[in-house]
Design a protein around this motif. Structure first.
Motif, PDB file in Angstrom:
ATOM      1  N   MET A   1       0.849  -1.182   0.000  1.00 34.72           N
ATOM      2  CA  MET A   1       0.000   0.000   0.000  1.00 34.72           C
ATOM      3  C   MET A   1       0.885   1.233   0.000  1.00 34.72           C
ATOM      4  N   LEU A   2       0.693   2.093  -0.998  1.00 38.57           N
ATOM      5  CA  LEU A   2       1.518   3.277  -1.131  1.00 38.57           C
ATOM      6  C   LEU A   2       0.637   4.510  -1.267  1.00 38.57           C
ATOM      7  N   LEU A   3       0.987   5.557  -0.545  1.00 35.99           N
ATOM      8  CA  LEU A   3       0.354   6.862  -0.705  1.00 35.99           C
ATOM      9  C   LEU A   3       1.440   7.801  -1.205  1.00 35.99           C
ATOM     10  N   ILE A   4       1.338   8.193  -2.474  1.00 36.59           N
ATOM     11  CA  ILE A   4       2.417   8.930  -3.127  1.00 36.59           C
ATOM     12  C   ILE A   4       1.866  10.205  -3.743  1.00 36.59           C
ATOM     13  N   GLU A   5       2.575  11.302  -3.539  1.00 31.34           N
ATOM     14  CA  GLU A   5       2.246  12.563  -4.201  1.00 31.34           C
ATOM     15  C   GLU A   5       3.449  13.000  -5.021  1.00 31.34           C
ATOM     16  N   ILE A   6       3.193  13.367  -6.276  1.00 27.58           N
ATOM     17  CA  ILE A   6       4.248  13.829  -7.173  1.00 27.58           C
ATOM     18  C   ILE A   6       3.915  15.259  -7.585  1.00 27.58           C
ATOM     19  N   VAL A   7       4.786  16.183  -7.216  1.00 28.51           N
ATOM     20  CA  VAL A   7       4.576  17.605  -7.487  1.00 28.51           C
ATOM     21  C   VAL A   7       5.507  18.022  -8.623  1.00 28.51           C
ATOM     22  N   ALA A  46      -4.678  -0.883  -3.150  1.00 27.43           N
ATOM     23  CA  ALA A  46      -4.625   0.138  -2.100  1.00 27.43           C
ATOM     24  C   ALA A  46      -3.542   1.185  -2.342  1.00 27.43           C
ATOM     25  N   THR A  47      -2.896   1.147  -3.507  1.00 27.90           N
ATOM     26  CA  THR A  47      -1.865   2.131  -3.829  1.00 27.90           C
ATOM     27  C   THR A  47      -2.486   3.315  -4.563  1.00 27.90           C
ATOM     28  N   HIS A  48      -2.141   4.515  -4.124  1.00 25.28           N
ATOM     29  CA  HIS A  48      -2.691   5.734  -4.728  1.00 25.28           C
ATOM     30  C   HIS A  48      -1.542   6.684  -5.059  1.00 25.28           C
ATOM     31  N   ILE A  49      -1.507   7.128  -6.309  1.00 26.13           N
ATOM     32  CA  ILE A  49      -0.478   8.054  -6.778  1.00 26.13           C
ATOM     33  C   ILE A  49      -1.184   9.297  -7.300  1.00 26.13           C
ATOM     34  N   ALA A  50      -0.944  10.424  -6.653  1.00 30.76           N
ATOM     35  CA  ALA A  50      -1.608  11.671  -7.022  1.00 30.76           C
ATOM     36  C   ALA A  50      -0.580  12.667  -7.553  1.00 30.76           C
ATOM     37  N   TYR A  51      -0.973  13.415  -8.575  1.00 24.60           N
ATOM     38  CA  TYR A  51      -0.102  14.424  -9.180  1.00 24.60           C
ATOM     39  C   TYR A  51      -0.652  15.814  -8.874  1.00 24.60           C
ATOM     40  N   ARG A  52       0.261  16.715  -8.548  1.00 27.86           N
ATOM     41  CA  ARG A  52      -0.141  18.081  -8.228  1.00 27.86           C
ATOM     42  C   ARG A  52       0.741  19.051  -9.003  1.00 27.86           C
ATOM     43  N   GLU A  53       0.101  19.963  -9.725  1.00 30.63           N
ATOM     44  CA  GLU A  53       0.821  20.967 -10.502  1.00 30.63           C
ATOM     45  C   GLU A  53       0.907  22.277  -9.719  1.00 30.63           C
ATOM     46  N   LEU A  54       2.068  22.913  -9.787  1.00 25.49           N
ATOM     47  CA  LEU A  54       2.257  24.188  -9.104  1.00 25.49           C
ATOM     48  C   LEU A  54       2.662  25.273 -10.096  1.00 25.49           C
ATOM     49  N   ARG A  55       2.121  26.459  -9.910  1.00 23.98           N
ATOM     50  CA  ARG A  55       2.525  27.618 -10.704  1.00 23.98           C
ATOM     51  C   ARG A  55       3.718  28.313 -10.040  1.00 23.98           C
ATOM     52  N   ILE A  74       8.828  14.056  -5.067  1.00 21.97           N
ATOM     53  CA  ILE A  74       8.029  12.844  -4.885  1.00 21.97           C
ATOM     54  C   ILE A  74       8.005  12.497  -3.402  1.00 21.97           C
ATOM     55  N   THR A  75       6.809  12.388  -2.845  1.00 21.90           N
ATOM     56  CA  THR A  75       6.653  12.115  -1.415  1.00 21.90           C
ATOM     57  C   THR A  75       5.880  10.819  -1.204  1.00 21.90           C
ATOM     58  N   LEU A  76       6.443   9.947  -0.400  1.00 23.54           N
ATOM     59  CA  LEU A  76       5.781   8.704   0.005  1.00 23.54           C
ATOM     60  C   LEU A  76       5.423   8.819   1.481  1.00 23.54           C
ATOM     61  N   THR A  77       4.177   8.516   1.819  1.00 26.19           N
ATOM     62  CA  THR A  77       3.732   8.544   3.208  1.00 26.19           C
ATOM     63  C   THR A  77       3.495   7.121   3.697  1.00 26.19           C
ATOM     64  N   VAL A  78       4.140   6.776   4.809  1.00 29.49           N
ATOM     65  CA  VAL A  78       4.022   5.432   5.384  1.00 29.49           C
ATOM     66  C   VAL A  78       3.950   5.558   6.902  1.00 29.49           C
ATOM     67  N   PRO A  79       3.523   4.508   7.606  1.00 29.72           N
ATOM     68  CA  PRO A  79       3.615   4.528   9.068  1.00 29.72           C
ATOM     69  C   PRO A  79       5.073   4.705   9.500  1.00 29.72           C
ATOM     70  N   ARG A 117      11.089  12.314  -0.859  1.00 29.03           N
ATOM     71  CA  ARG A 117      10.906  12.417   0.592  1.00 29.03           C
ATOM     72  C   ARG A 117      10.024  11.270   1.062  1.00 29.03           C
ATOM     73  N   VAL A 118      10.448  10.591   2.113  1.00 24.93           N
ATOM     74  CA  VAL A 118       9.641   9.527   2.708  1.00 24.93           C
ATOM     75  C   VAL A 118       9.216  10.000   4.091  1.00 24.93           C
ATOM     76  N   ASP A 119       7.932  10.244   4.245  1.00 23.45           N
ATOM     77  CA  ASP A 119       7.385  10.750   5.502  1.00 23.45           C
ATOM     78  C   ASP A 119       6.806   9.606   6.321  1.00 23.45           C
ATOM     79  N   GLY A 120       7.220   9.518   7.570  1.00 22.52           N
ATOM     80  CA  GLY A 120       6.643   8.545   8.487  1.00 22.52           C
ATOM     81  C   GLY A 120       5.676   9.232   9.429  1.00 22.52           C
TER      82      GLY A 120
END
Length: 209
Positions: A1-7, A46-55, A74-79, A117-120
């Motif tokens: 299970m991965l929660l990933i945000e790519i900016v 259960a893996t979700h990869i979201a993309y976010r665009e910034l100006r 790229i940020t991965l959120t895990v326990p 970045r890997v956030d716990g």
């Protein structure tokens, strides 16, 4: 299970780029590699990869060049309990995923333009299906189908000379330096201290062999 945000800077990734990066992450991080089919299937779902665009993306040298590979964060959120182990794998994997996209466009990535970045997060700060979850809850969720089959005796047999890890369903060698516990007449192996500690919390009557 991965929660990933790519900016990334606005307009710099198209749908094909997102597909290349997402498929690379899923295929590399969630490859079977000895895991049960049921667990891999649930982990992919259960893996979700979201993309976010910034100006207005700027670096110390000014705005990124349109001719170079776009900068990515790229940020991965895990326990928190999984953070160190996940970081050891995910950082290199993210670099490989970005390279697949860059190779598709035939462009070089400037050094310093990819940050991973890997956030716990502490127990209770990650909601699994809308309920606070602990570091033990996540692997329990992923391996639920496998463990039901294993406990009922309907799972695939463990190869000779190896032991089942009841937390992550991998098999480990039954050797001198292996992490082993005995529980109700069963000899169990563990791929890591984290898995053994999780099982000890779940089954305090189990003993270290």
């Amino acid at each position: 299970m991965l929660l990933i945000e790519i900016v990334h800077p606005i307009g710099r990734l198209d749908d094909r780029d997102r597909e290349l990066v997402s498929r690379a992450i899923v295929d590399l991080f969630l490859e079977p590699d000895g895991h049960a089919t049921e667990t891999i299937r649930r982990a992919r779902t259960a893996t979700h990869i979201a993309y976010r665009e910034l100006r207005g993306w700027w670096t110390g040298g000014g705005p990124p060049s349109d001719d170079a590979a776009p900068p990515l964060i790229i940020t991965l959120t895990v326990p928190e309990a999984c953070r160190e182990e996940a970081a050891g794998t995910f950082i290199g994997l993210a670099r490989t995923a970005a390279k697949r996209m860059d190779d598709h466009h035939g462009r070089q990535r400037p050094r310093g333009s990819l940050w991973v970045r890997v956030d716990g997060v502490p127990d209770g700060s990650l909601g699994l299906d809308g309920r606070p979850a602990t570091g033990d809850d996540v692997p329990a969720f992923l391996t639920e189908e496998f463990r039901a089959a294993w406990e009922s005796g309907t799972s695939a047999p463990v190869p000779e000379g190896r032991l089942p890890d009841p937390i992550c369903e991998m098999t480990v060698a039954d050797g001198k330096n292996s992490l082993v516990m005995e529980d109700d007449g069963r000899r169990l192996g563990f791929c890591s201290q984290g898995c053994r500690a999780a099982y000890a919390r779940e089954r305090p009557e189990a003993v270290v062999a």
